[in-house]
Design an enzyme around this catalytic site. Structure first.
Site, PDB file in Angstrom:
ATOM      1  CD  GLU A  94     -11.901 -43.178 -22.627  1.00  0.00           C
ATOM      2  OE1 GLU A  94     -10.819 -43.295 -23.560  1.00  0.00           O
ATOM      3  OE2 GLU A  94     -13.147 -43.376 -22.896  1.00  0.00           O
ATOM      4  CE  LYS A 143      -9.275 -43.327 -26.081  1.00  0.00           C
ATOM      5  NZ  LYS A 143     -10.631 -43.467 -26.270  1.00  0.00           N
TER       6      LYS A 143
END
Length: 121
Positions: free
Chosen positions: A23, A100
C-alpha cells in the site's frame, strides 16, 4: 452547532496510506466526503466568498493532505483532514468520511470507510 452546511462529496485523490508495504509502495485511490458546519449568513448577506469556505480551495487542500505524508490508518487520515477543515475560523464542526475502495480485503466488497465528526467544543 449551526444547521448550515457545505458538503464536498466524492473527492478522489491518490495516497500511500495503509499498514501493508504494498500500500505504501504502490498507493491507491481514496475518496473523501467532507461536510463543514458553519453559519453561512455572513457570506449570504454580503455575497462575499471570503466570509465562507471556498470549496474549490478546500478540495485542493484536502487533496494535498491525502497525497502527502503516509499514515497507517484511515482514522489518522480522517483526523488530519478534520483538523485542516477546523483551521478555518468560520467552521464550527467538520464531518469527514475517508473511503478506501481498494482496501486489501480478499473478499468481494463495495467500500471500507471511516467517518468522524469533530468540533471546536
Amino acid at each position: 452547532m449551526t444547521a448550515d452546511r457545505i458538503t464536498l462529496k466524492g473527492l478522489r485523490a491518490r495516497g500511500r496510506h495503509g499498514v501493508l508495504p504494498a500500500e505504501r509502495e504502490l498507493g491507491q485511490e481514496f475518496v473523501i466526503d467532507a461536510t463543514l458546519f458553519l453559519d453561512t449568513r455572513p457570506a449570504a448577506d454580503t455575497d462575499d466568498v471570503t466570509r465562507t469556505v471556498h470549496y474549490g480551495e478546500l478540495a485542493q487542500d484536502l487533496t494535498k493532505v491525502v497525497e502527502g505524508e503516509p499514515v497507517n490508518l484511515i482514522e489518522t487520515l480522517a483526523e488530519r483532514l478534520a483538523e485542516l477543515c477546523l483551521a478555518s475560523e468560520v467552521v464550527q464542526a467538520a464531518e469527514i468520511t475517508v473511503h478506501k475502495p481498494s482496501a486489501p480485503i480478499p473478499l468481494p466488497f463495495d467500500d471500507v470507510a471511516v467517518t468522524i465528526l469533530r468540533s471546536r467544543a
